[in-house]
Scaffold this motif. Structure first.
Motif, PDB file in Angstrom:
ATOM      1  N   PHE A 236       0.829  -1.205   0.000  1.00 38.67           N
ATOM      2  CA  PHE A 236       0.000   0.000   0.000  1.00 38.67           C
ATOM      3  C   PHE A 236       0.865   1.259   0.000  1.00 38.67           C
ATOM      4  N   GLU A 237       2.013   1.180   0.654  1.00 34.03           N
ATOM      5  CA  GLU A 237       2.867   2.365   0.792  1.00 34.03           C
ATOM      6  C   GLU A 237       3.744   2.633  -0.439  1.00 34.03           C
ATOM      7  N   GLU A 238       3.789   1.694  -1.361  1.00 32.29           N
ATOM      8  CA  GLU A 238       4.685   1.821  -2.516  1.00 32.29           C
ATOM      9  C   GLU A 238       3.895   2.172  -3.770  1.00 32.29           C
ATOM     10  N   PRO A 239       4.027   3.397  -4.267  1.00 38.35           N
ATOM     11  CA  PRO A 239       3.259   3.792  -5.465  1.00 38.35           C
ATOM     12  C   PRO A 239       3.524   2.912  -6.676  1.00 38.35           C
ATOM     13  N   LYS A 240       4.727   2.341  -6.788  1.00 34.09           N
ATOM     14  CA  LYS A 240       5.066   1.554  -7.975  1.00 34.09           C
ATOM     15  C   LYS A 240       4.518   0.133  -7.921  1.00 34.09           C
ATOM     16  N   VAL A 241       3.990  -0.279  -6.781  1.00 38.61           N
ATOM     17  CA  VAL A 241       3.548  -1.669  -6.611  1.00 38.61           C
ATOM     18  C   VAL A 241       2.052  -1.778  -6.907  1.00 38.61           C
ATOM     19  N   SER A 242       1.709  -2.644  -7.857  1.00 38.61           N
ATOM     20  CA  SER A 242       0.314  -2.879  -8.216  1.00 38.61           C
ATOM     21  C   SER A 242      -0.179  -4.171  -7.579  1.00 38.61           C
ATOM     22  N   ASP A 248     -14.486 -12.053  -7.089  1.00 37.08           N
ATOM     23  CA  ASP A 248     -15.487 -13.104  -7.333  1.00 37.08           C
ATOM     24  C   ASP A 248     -16.453 -13.234  -6.174  1.00 37.08           C
ATOM     25  N   ASN A 249     -16.392 -12.293  -5.236  1.00 35.78           N
ATOM     26  CA  ASN A 249     -17.227 -12.309  -4.034  1.00 35.78           C
ATOM     27  C   ASN A 249     -16.925 -13.504  -3.134  1.00 35.78           C
ATOM     28  N   VAL A 250     -15.759 -14.089  -3.311  1.00 35.22           N
ATOM     29  CA  VAL A 250     -15.307 -15.191  -2.466  1.00 35.22           C
ATOM     30  C   VAL A 250     -13.927 -14.877  -1.900  1.00 35.22           C
ATOM     31  N   HIS A 251     -12.971 -14.583  -2.763  1.00 35.42           N
ATOM     32  CA  HIS A 251     -11.588 -14.380  -2.336  1.00 35.42           C
ATOM     33  C   HIS A 251     -11.381 -13.073  -1.565  1.00 35.42           C
ATOM     34  N   LEU A 252     -12.214 -12.082  -1.829  1.00 36.90           N
ATOM     35  CA  LEU A 252     -12.083 -10.787  -1.174  1.00 36.90           C
ATOM     36  C   LEU A 252     -13.459 -10.280  -0.758  1.00 36.90           C
ATOM     37  N   HIS A 253     -13.579  -9.844   0.478  1.00 40.51           N
ATOM     38  CA  HIS A 253     -14.822  -9.219   0.935  1.00 40.51           C
ATOM     39  C   HIS A 253     -15.005  -7.904   0.164  1.00 40.51           C
ATOM     40  N   PRO A 254     -16.240  -7.529  -0.156  1.00 37.47           N
ATOM     41  CA  PRO A 254     -16.455  -6.267  -0.866  1.00 37.47           C
ATOM     42  C   PRO A 254     -15.784  -5.067  -0.219  1.00 37.47           C
ATOM     43  N   ALA A 255     -15.781  -5.007   1.106  1.00 39.39           N
ATOM     44  CA  ALA A 255     -15.142  -3.876   1.790  1.00 39.39           C
ATOM     45  C   ALA A 255     -13.640  -3.842   1.549  1.00 39.39           C
ATOM     46  N   ILE A 256     -13.027  -5.025   1.416  1.00 43.08           N
ATOM     47  CA  ILE A 256     -11.592  -5.089   1.130  1.00 43.08           C
ATOM     48  C   ILE A 256     -11.310  -4.586  -0.276  1.00 43.08           C
ATOM     49  N   VAL A 257     -12.151  -4.951  -1.237  1.00 41.99           N
ATOM     50  CA  VAL A 257     -11.965  -4.459  -2.606  1.00 41.99           C
ATOM     51  C   VAL A 257     -12.060  -2.937  -2.625  1.00 41.99           C
ATOM     52  N   ARG A 258     -13.048  -2.399  -1.932  1.00 46.98           N
ATOM     53  CA  ARG A 258     -13.192  -0.940  -1.898  1.00 46.98           C
ATOM     54  C   ARG A 258     -12.015  -0.284  -1.200  1.00 46.98           C
ATOM     55  N   MET A 259     -11.494  -0.908  -0.146  1.00 47.75           N
ATOM     56  CA  MET A 259     -10.321  -0.362   0.533  1.00 47.75           C
ATOM     57  C   MET A 259      -9.117  -0.373  -0.393  1.00 47.75           C
ATOM     58  N   PHE A 261      -9.144  -0.173  -3.558  1.00 46.71           N
ATOM     59  CA  PHE A 261      -9.375   0.880  -4.547  1.00 46.71           C
ATOM     60  C   PHE A 261      -9.046   2.254  -3.972  1.00 46.71           C
ATOM     61  N   ARG A 262      -9.462   2.493  -2.740  1.00 46.89           N
ATOM     62  CA  ARG A 262      -9.165   3.790  -2.120  1.00 46.89           C
ATOM     63  C   ARG A 262      -7.663   3.969  -1.917  1.00 46.89           C
ATOM     64  N   MET A 263      -6.970   2.908  -1.560  1.00 48.85           N
ATOM     65  CA  MET A 263      -5.542   3.002  -1.279  1.00 48.85           C
ATOM     66  C   MET A 263      -4.709   3.154  -2.544  1.00 48.85           C
ATOM     67  N   GLU A 267      -5.236   2.850 -11.158  1.00 50.68           N
ATOM     68  CA  GLU A 267      -3.931   2.648 -11.781  1.00 50.68           C
ATOM     69  C   GLU A 267      -3.057   1.675 -11.006  1.00 50.68           C
ATOM     70  N   GLY A 268      -3.519   1.232  -9.830  1.00 49.89           N
ATOM     71  CA  GLY A 268      -2.723   0.331  -9.011  1.00 49.89           C
ATOM     72  C   GLY A 268      -3.359  -1.022  -8.768  1.00 49.89           C
ATOM     73  N   ILE A 269      -4.490  -1.294  -9.424  1.00 53.19           N
ATOM     74  CA  ILE A 269      -5.192  -2.556  -9.212  1.00 53.19           C
ATOM     75  C   ILE A 269      -5.427  -3.252 -10.550  1.00 53.19           C
ATOM     76  N   VAL A 270      -5.196  -4.558 -10.555  1.00 52.17           N
ATOM     77  CA  VAL A 270      -5.332  -5.385 -11.746  1.00 52.17           C
ATOM     78  C   VAL A 270      -6.369  -6.475 -11.459  1.00 52.17           C
ATOM     79  N   LEU A 271      -7.475  -6.447 -12.176  1.00 54.35           N
ATOM     80  CA  LEU A 271      -8.453  -7.521 -12.042  1.00 54.35           C
ATOM     81  C   LEU A 271      -7.923  -8.776 -12.724  1.00 54.35           C
ATOM     82  N   ILE A 272      -8.080  -9.920 -12.060  1.00 58.72           N
ATOM     83  CA  ILE A 272      -7.643 -11.195 -12.620  1.00 58.72           C
ATOM     84  C   ILE A 272      -8.745 -12.230 -12.421  1.00 58.72           C
ATOM     85  N   THR A 273      -8.595 -13.365 -13.105  1.00 58.98           N
ATOM     86  CA  THR A 273      -9.502 -14.482 -12.840  1.00 58.98           C
ATOM     87  C   THR A 273      -8.861 -15.504 -11.916  1.00 58.98           C
ATOM     88  N   ASP A 274      -7.562 -15.778 -12.078  1.00 64.26           N
ATOM     89  CA  ASP A 274      -6.904 -16.894 -11.385  1.00 64.26           C
ATOM     90  C   ASP A 274      -7.711 -18.171 -11.612  1.00 64.26           C
TER      91      ASP A 274
END
Length: 400
Positions: A236-242, A248-259, A261-263, A267-274
């Motif tokens: 979170f503290e490193e601007p260069k780190v994505s 999928d509503n399983v691996h991450l709680h919605p509040a975590i996804v929003r957090m 995004f705010r952090m 430009e720092g988040i990559v959606l994946i399927t895994d």
């Protein structure tokens, strides 16, 4: 030339209503606010007011439609390519799981054989998830093949893969891990951290040495504690780190996804399927990474309850992200632009003049109407644009 008319165009800065696009030689040459007079001979495709987004880029996918890209065949690579195109993904990284060296080398050979001749989405390269991962945070990775970073082994992998190896996920705290981060970064490879028990301080050192990405953030790593912040807070503290996000509503709680995004912002988040091979098939029993995996209600787990990849598709991940309250253009950036930037795909991930004509038409439910790569439609729903069948059967070479 191809003229796309009556589409809602998702650009980086705005959503253009009733827009049009001119495509020449596989690239976008102009964007219009209305329907212009196109040059004579232009093939016209009417989007019916639906949403046009840049082709999505999945930097982390293992399989789809019953095919696992580690199964030793080129057919599996092609089937994943087609599955990606059907779900709005136009470029992807073929992703390995921890294995014996020979199995990884076979996968590399198969991927390179299919590259330049894909039947669907383009292969942007290979993502080696492992084998240098921490047993303590192994998740579904097979512990029989986990090992410490080995420079000689990695040089063999690089010799076989060449420029096709684009991303490597490792646990930098392992013996030799920091040296491996530095080595891979020097080779121009995106170094990602996951399946790691790294402390905050160890993660910071890895970022200083060139690690710049977090694989499936929050999953397979030391959790946040107020006296032991770990990998995630360091990132979170490193601007260069994505950060990769499995929405999928399983691996991450919605509040975590929003957090996240705010952090980090889009430009720092990559959606994946895994995704594993269950993507596109649904519930059932599968073999993945040397384990038996049960998918029930769309959730893939080992028999001990450990999450084992996902079944989400890129268009579903995009829809889920928007439903969590993240604005459309930001979510599109997370699915298309940011992953393209992470991989250095300079001509992809945006709808703008000069960019590759890799675009996807989505309906109101984010279902894929058709997927275009380099100006050629590689996937479509049967009923789309029946008056322009010639446009939809062009299987000529797609620009990379």
């Amino acid at each position: 030339m191809v003229g796309l008319i009556q589409v809602r165009i998702a650009t980086e800065t705005e959503c253009i209503e009733n827009g049009s696009i001119l495509i020449e030689n596989g690239r976008i040459t102009a964007i219009y606010q209305d329907t212009p007079t196109f040059p004579k001979g232009t093939k016209i495709v009417d989007g019916g007011g639906k949403l046009l987004i840049p082709g999505m880029v999945d930097v982390h996918i293992h399989g789809a439609n019953g095919y696992d890209m580690m199964d030793g065949t080129t057919r599996s690579i092609q089937e994943v390519s087609k599955a990606c195109a059907a779900t709005g993904c136009t470029s992807f990284l073929a992703t390995s799981v921890t294995s014996e060296l020979e199995a990884l080398l076979q996968m590399i050979d198969n991927v390179k054989q299919v590259m330049e001749d894909e039947e669907g989405a383009l292969i942007a390269g290979i993502h080696a998830e492992g084998p240098y991962l921490n047993l303590k945070r192994k998740g579904m990775q097979n512990e029989a093949f986990l090992r410490h970073p080995d420079r000689a082994e990695m040089e063999v992998i690089l010799e076989r893969a060449g420029s096709a190896l684009r991303m490597v996920t490792i646990a930098p705290e392992l013996p030799g891990g920091m040296e491996m981060v530095s080595f891979l970064h020097g080779e121009g490879i995106v170094v990602a951290v996951a399946h790691s028990d790294a402390t905050y301080e160890e993660a910071k050192e890895a970022f200083r040495l060139g690690a710049s990405h977090i694989t499936h953030c929050f999953n397979g790593m030391r959790p946040i504690h107020h006296r032991d912040p770990g990998v995630v807070v360091a990132a979170f503290e490193e601007p260069k780190v994505s950060l990769q996000a499995i929405v999928d509503n399983v691996h991450l709680h919605p509040a975590i996804v929003r957090m996240m995004f705010r952090m980090k912002g889009p430009e720092g988040i990559v959606l994946i399927t895994d995704a594993l091979q269950a993507m596109g098939l649904g519930d059932g029993e599968y073999e993945f990474g040397g384990h038996q995996v049960k998918v029930q209600d769309g959730i893939a787990k080992l028999h001990d309850g450990t999450l084992a990849s996902s079944t989400v598709t890129m268009n579903e991940a995009l829809r889920n992200t928007i439903e969590l309250g993240i604005p459309l253009l930001d979510a599109v950036r997370m699915a298309s632009t940011t992953p393209a930037d992470v991989l250095g795909l300079a001509s992809k991930g945006r709808i703008a003049p000069g960019m590759d004509a890799d675009v996807v038409l989505l309906d109101q439910d984010f279902q894929v109407e058709w997927t275009m790569i380099g100006g050629n439609v590689v996937y479509r729903k049967e009923e789309v644009v029946p008056n322009s069948p010639d446009l939809f059967v062009d299987t000529s070479k797609k620009p990379r």
